[in-house]
Design a protein around this motif. Sequence first.
Motif, PDB file in Angstrom:
ATOM      1  N   SER A 128       0.829  -1.210   0.000  1.00  0.00           N
ATOM      2  CA  SER A 128       0.000   0.000   0.000  1.00  0.00           C
ATOM      3  C   SER A 128       0.861   1.256   0.000  1.00  0.00           C
ATOM      4  O   SER A 128       0.428   2.307  -0.459  1.00  0.00           O
ATOM      5  CB  SER A 128      -0.944  -0.007   1.207  1.00  0.00           C
ATOM      6  N   ASP A 129       2.094   1.148   0.508  1.00  0.00           N
ATOM      7  CA  ASP A 129       3.008   2.295   0.517  1.00  0.00           C
ATOM      8  C   ASP A 129       3.999   2.234  -0.647  1.00  0.00           C
ATOM      9  O   ASP A 129       5.002   2.944  -0.641  1.00  0.00           O
ATOM     10  CB  ASP A 129       3.805   2.321   1.833  1.00  0.00           C
ATOM     11  N   ALA A 130       3.730   1.396  -1.644  1.00  0.00           N
ATOM     12  CA  ALA A 130       4.685   1.181  -2.737  1.00  0.00           C
ATOM     13  C   ALA A 130       4.532   2.243  -3.816  1.00  0.00           C
ATOM     14  O   ALA A 130       3.448   2.758  -4.063  1.00  0.00           O
ATOM     15  CB  ALA A 130       4.465  -0.193  -3.342  1.00  0.00           C
ATOM     16  N   SER A 131       5.672   2.542  -4.466  1.00  0.00           N
ATOM     17  CA  SER A 131       5.635   3.430  -5.622  1.00  0.00           C
ATOM     18  C   SER A 131       6.189   2.663  -6.819  1.00  0.00           C
ATOM     19  O   SER A 131       7.130   1.870  -6.692  1.00  0.00           O
ATOM     20  CB  SER A 131       6.466   4.695  -5.354  1.00  0.00           C
ATOM     21  N   SER A 132       5.614   2.878  -7.966  1.00  0.00           N
ATOM     22  CA  SER A 132       6.021   2.177  -9.187  1.00  0.00           C
ATOM     23  C   SER A 132       7.380   2.690  -9.667  1.00  0.00           C
ATOM     24  O   SER A 132       7.648   3.887  -9.614  1.00  0.00           O
ATOM     25  CB  SER A 132       4.969   2.403 -10.267  1.00  0.00           C
ATOM     26  N   ILE A 133       8.226   1.755 -10.123  1.00  0.00           N
ATOM     27  CA  ILE A 133       9.527   2.114 -10.691  1.00  0.00           C
ATOM     28  C   ILE A 133       9.429   1.855 -12.188  1.00  0.00           C
ATOM     29  O   ILE A 133       9.016   0.763 -12.606  1.00  0.00           O
ATOM     30  CB  ILE A 133      10.664   1.251 -10.077  1.00  0.00           C
ATOM     31  N   PRO A 134       9.787   2.839 -13.020  1.00  0.00           N
ATOM     32  CA  PRO A 134       9.641   2.642 -14.471  1.00  0.00           C
ATOM     33  C   PRO A 134      10.606   1.578 -15.013  1.00  0.00           C
ATOM     34  O   PRO A 134      11.739   1.451 -14.552  1.00  0.00           O
ATOM     35  CB  PRO A 134       9.946   4.022 -15.062  1.00  0.00           C
ATOM     36  N   LEU A 135      10.123   0.823 -16.001  1.00  0.00           N
ATOM     37  CA  LEU A 135      10.907  -0.187 -16.705  1.00  0.00           C
ATOM     38  C   LEU A 135      11.096   0.258 -18.144  1.00  0.00           C
ATOM     39  O   LEU A 135      10.202   0.874 -18.725  1.00  0.00           O
ATOM     40  CB  LEU A 135      10.193  -1.541 -16.689  1.00  0.00           C
ATOM     41  N   GLN A 136      12.251  -0.070 -18.721  1.00  0.00           N
ATOM     42  CA  GLN A 136      12.511   0.238 -20.129  1.00  0.00           C
ATOM     43  C   GLN A 136      12.750  -1.076 -20.861  1.00  0.00           C
ATOM     44  O   GLN A 136      13.419  -1.973 -20.348  1.00  0.00           O
ATOM     45  CB  GLN A 136      13.762   1.110 -20.272  1.00  0.00           C
ATOM     46  N   GLU A 137      12.224  -1.142 -22.093  1.00  0.00           N
ATOM     47  CA  GLU A 137      12.494  -2.318 -22.908  1.00  0.00           C
ATOM     48  C   GLU A 137      13.925  -2.249 -23.424  1.00  0.00           C
ATOM     49  O   GLU A 137      14.406  -1.183 -23.796  1.00  0.00           O
ATOM     50  CB  GLU A 137      11.527  -2.378 -24.101  1.00  0.00           C
ATOM     51  N   VAL A 138      14.611  -3.409 -23.435  1.00  0.00           N
ATOM     52  CA  VAL A 138      15.965  -3.505 -23.984  1.00  0.00           C
ATOM     53  C   VAL A 138      16.002  -4.718 -24.905  1.00  0.00           C
ATOM     54  O   VAL A 138      15.190  -5.640 -24.782  1.00  0.00           O
ATOM     55  CB  VAL A 138      17.045  -3.630 -22.873  1.00  0.00           C
ATOM     56  N   SER A 139      16.935  -4.696 -25.844  1.00  0.00           N
ATOM     57  CA  SER A 139      17.003  -5.799 -26.810  1.00  0.00           C
ATOM     58  C   SER A 139      17.509  -7.087 -26.176  1.00  0.00           C
ATOM     59  O   SER A 139      17.085  -8.172 -26.536  1.00  0.00           O
ATOM     60  CB  SER A 139      17.883  -5.413 -28.003  1.00  0.00           C
ATOM     61  N   GLN A 140      18.440  -6.966 -25.223  1.00  0.00           N
ATOM     62  CA  GLN A 140      18.927  -8.157 -24.523  1.00  0.00           C
ATOM     63  C   GLN A 140      19.565  -7.748 -23.210  1.00  0.00           C
ATOM     64  O   GLN A 140      19.939  -6.606 -23.016  1.00  0.00           O
ATOM     65  CB  GLN A 140      19.887  -8.969 -25.374  1.00  0.00           C
TER      66      GLN A 140
END
Length: 186
Positions: free
Chosen positions: A82-94
């Motif tokens: 409930s106290d969590a914040s989202s961390i962004p993810l980036q797509e990578v080729s490998q």
Amino acid sequence: MAYQCDLGNNQTVYLDNSGSQTIVTTASGSPGQQQQSSNSFETGAWTAPPEMYRTPGGVTLKIQAQGGDRWIQIQGQSSNLSDASSIPLQEVSQVPGSSQQPMQPMQPMQPMQPMQPMQPMQPMQPMKMGNMEMNNNPMEMRMGNMEMRMGSSPQNTGSQRRFCSQCGSPVQPSDRFCGNCGHKLS
């Protein structure tokens, strides 16, 4: 498709789905030092991109797969989301350090060829240097009044000299104690 997430403090997490396995690779580095480790988890094939959350206790990964949602603790301790914040993810080729091609199996080892039998040593000629004499058949060395033999047992002749094992003084074959130090002779 693989994903990358920057956790700060020179730490990066890479995520990849290979068949039914989720592969989590953590990498950290500073000038002159880099570390990387990977773990895999049986999650099933992903049905949606993964999600990463920072909680007061650490970092948690959410995988949505065919068998249901899976939660994997990446850092720290499990805590309430409930106290969590989202961390962004980036797509990578490998993922760094991984290869696109699966590793090929190694060829079986071939049996070793038998070794050639060793040739027997040729007896060496006795060597003399000053008062030292050496011979290898049987192995023996004489230096002054000291003698050492290996291989054949010494003959009990009157010419054999014995020495005290404690102090090295010459003793007679009939002596039971050393005349110099009193050590009991065997």
